[in-house]
Design a protein around this motif. Structure first.
Motif, mmCIF file in Angstrom:
data_model
loop_
_atom_site.group_PDB
_atom_site.id
_atom_site.type_symbol
_atom_site.label_atom_id
_atom_site.label_comp_id
_atom_site.label_asym_id
_atom_site.label_seq_id
_atom_site.Cartn_x
_atom_site.Cartn_y
_atom_site.Cartn_z
ATOM 1 N N ARG A 44 0.839 -1.207 0.000
ATOM 2 C CA ARG A 44 0.000 0.000 0.000
ATOM 3 C C ARG A 44 0.871 1.253 0.000
ATOM 4 O O ARG A 44 0.617 2.200 -0.754
ATOM 5 N N SER A 53 -6.668 10.030 -2.541
ATOM 6 C CA SER A 53 -7.664 8.959 -2.354
ATOM 7 C C SER A 53 -7.007 7.735 -1.698
ATOM 8 O O SER A 53 -7.593 7.121 -0.795
ATOM 9 N N LEU A 54 -5.811 7.383 -2.171
ATOM 10 C CA LEU A 54 -5.110 6.237 -1.584
ATOM 11 C C LEU A 54 -4.737 6.504 -0.124
ATOM 12 O O LEU A 54 -4.771 5.607 0.720
ATOM 13 N N ARG A 56 -6.355 8.372 1.987
ATOM 14 C CA ARG A 56 -7.575 8.397 2.828
ATOM 15 C C ARG A 56 -8.089 7.004 3.151
ATOM 16 O O ARG A 56 -8.742 6.817 4.167
ATOM 17 N N GLN A 57 -7.825 6.056 2.304
ATOM 18 C CA GLN A 57 -8.366 4.700 2.517
ATOM 19 C C GLN A 57 -7.485 3.895 3.444
ATOM 20 O O GLN A 57 -6.322 3.932 3.460
#
Length: 91
Positions: free
Chosen positions: A5, A87-88, A90-91
């Motif tokens: 990630r 976006s990455l 936040r997840q």
């Protein structure tokens, strides 16, 4: 799993920075890269009798439009990568 990630976030973030830097470079030093684009579109450095010369673009207006589209595309690409990075994160 967390390493993958983080690698994705770093990769997409790096692409965002790179695309936005290229966009900034083209805006800050407009003429240098414009000269390159105009020579490519005019095909004025190819050998005489080249069979592909029918597709050369000799209009400075079209050179400006093509260069503007290149810069716009780079900017949109950079912004898209930046949004994806956020976006990455936040997840």
């Amino acid at each position: 799993m967390i390493e993958a990630r983080i690698a994705r976030i770093v990769m997409v973030g790096s692409l965002a920075v790179f695309a936005l830097l290229v966009t900034w470079n083209n805006l800050a030093d407009y003429d240098s890269n414009y000269q390159f684009v105009s020579h490519v579109l005019a095909m004025d450095t190819t050998f005489p009798g080249n069979g592909l010369l029918q597709r050369q673009v000799t209009s400075p207006t079209l050179w400006q439009a093509a260069y503007a589209m290149i810069i716009l595309g780079e900017g949109l690409c950079g912004l898209s990568f930046a949004v994806a990075t956020v976006s990455l994160l936040r997840q």
